[in-house]
Motif scaffolding. Structure first.
Motif, PDB file in Angstrom:
ATOM      1  N   GLN A 191     -31.946 -29.113 -18.865  1.00 37.33           N
ATOM      2  CA  GLN A 191     -29.904 -29.565 -18.112  1.00 37.33           C
ATOM      3  C   GLN A 191     -29.906 -28.748 -15.939  1.00 37.33           C
ATOM      4  OE1 GLN A 191     -30.622 -29.111 -21.139  1.00 37.33           O
ATOM      5  NE2 GLN A 191     -30.163 -31.236 -21.414  1.00 37.33           N
ATOM      6  N   LEU A 192     -31.331 -28.063 -16.255  1.00 34.94           N
ATOM      7  CA  LEU A 192     -30.834 -27.321 -14.777  1.00 34.94           C
ATOM      8  C   LEU A 192     -31.584 -28.212 -14.041  1.00 34.94           C
ATOM      9  CD1 LEU A 192     -30.448 -24.611 -13.523  1.00 34.94           C
ATOM     10  CD2 LEU A 192     -33.167 -24.311 -13.606  1.00 34.94           C
ATOM     11  N   GLN A 193     -30.092 -28.520 -12.506  1.00 31.35           N
ATOM     12  CA  GLN A 193     -29.860 -29.028 -12.293  1.00 31.35           C
ATOM     13  C   GLN A 193     -30.901 -28.474 -10.641  1.00 31.35           C
ATOM     14  OE1 GLN A 193     -26.954 -32.104 -11.445  1.00 31.35           O
ATOM     15  NE2 GLN A 193     -27.216 -32.528 -13.558  1.00 31.35           N
ATOM     16  N   CYS A 194     -31.828 -28.211  -9.666  1.00 30.95           N
ATOM     17  CA  CYS A 194     -32.095 -28.504  -8.397  1.00 30.95           C
ATOM     18  C   CYS A 194     -31.967 -29.469  -7.047  1.00 30.95           C
ATOM     19  CB  CYS A 194     -33.920 -27.807  -8.647  1.00 30.95           C
ATOM     20  SG  CYS A 194     -33.909 -26.603 -10.029  1.00 30.95           S
ATOM     21  N   TYR A 195     -31.421 -28.624  -6.302  1.00 32.31           N
ATOM     22  CA  TYR A 195     -31.042 -28.967  -5.016  1.00 32.31           C
ATOM     23  C   TYR A 195     -31.925 -28.550  -3.801  1.00 32.31           C
ATOM     24  CZ  TYR A 195     -27.361 -31.478  -7.687  1.00 32.31           C
ATOM     25  OH  TYR A 195     -27.283 -32.593  -9.206  1.00 32.31           O
TER      26      TYR A 195
END
Length: 183
Positions: free
Chosen positions: A172-176
């Motif tokens: 679920q970790l989102q990286c941008y």
């Protein structure tokens, strides 16, 4: 890229917003009609304040949702008076402030299924990074690479800033990533 007069004008808006905040204890209204089109466009920015080389405030927007001149004024006011890590800027300190403005590109998702994949894709010194997991969210501007040049430590400290354990990883970790024009 903004030209030199626009950069000068944005720094003036930031300084004026802090002076206005000292006098009125409120954000400064911005008259957009009197400003060039280049700084009336929607763009996200961060305003970082230093006094005698020491960080004194840093507040910004991660996504463009208002005109750049308004974003600069609002973030300068917030960095000076609402960054809860610091006491509000006092009248005797305001003229000593060194104001840095970072204009952000639109954040782009990083496709990564594990921390090693994320680390291998980061470009130290160039990438700003946003991590999101549920209600946890934090960012480091590219300038933070100066203090944390090791990608492992950069990501670990960003997790800590987000309120996550430094060894946290989840699907679920989102990286941008984003880049900045810094002046």
């Amino acid at each position: 890229m903004l030209d030199r007069p626009d950069r000068f004008l944005l720094r003036k808006i930031a300084r004026d917003a802090i002076h206005y905040g000292l006098r009125h204890q409120a954000p400064m209204p911005v008259d957009l009609e009197s400003l060039p089109a280049s700084i009336r466009q929607q763009q996200a920015c961060f305003v970082t304040l230093f006094a005698t080389g020491t960080l004194r405030g840093c507040v910004g927007s991660l996504e463009a949702y208002r005109p750049l001149a308004v974003d600069v004024a609002a973030n300068a006011f917030a960095a000076a008076f609402r960054d809860n890590r610091f006491c509000p800027i006092s009248r005797d300190l305001v003229d000593e402030l060194d104001i840095h403005i970072s204009l952000l590109t639109t954040p782009q998702p990083i496709d990564c299924d594990c921390e090693q994949s994320l680390l291998s894709q980061l470009i130290p010194g160039k990438d700003g990074l946003i991590l999101e997991a549920g209600e946890h969210r934090a960012t480091f501007l590219p300038a933070v690479w100066d203090a944390l040049p090791n990608p492992d430590r950069f990501v670990a400290e960003l997790k800590r800033k987000a309120g996550l354990p430094i060894d946290y990883w989840s699907e679920q970790l989102q990286c941008y990533r984003y880049h900045t024009e810094h002046f």
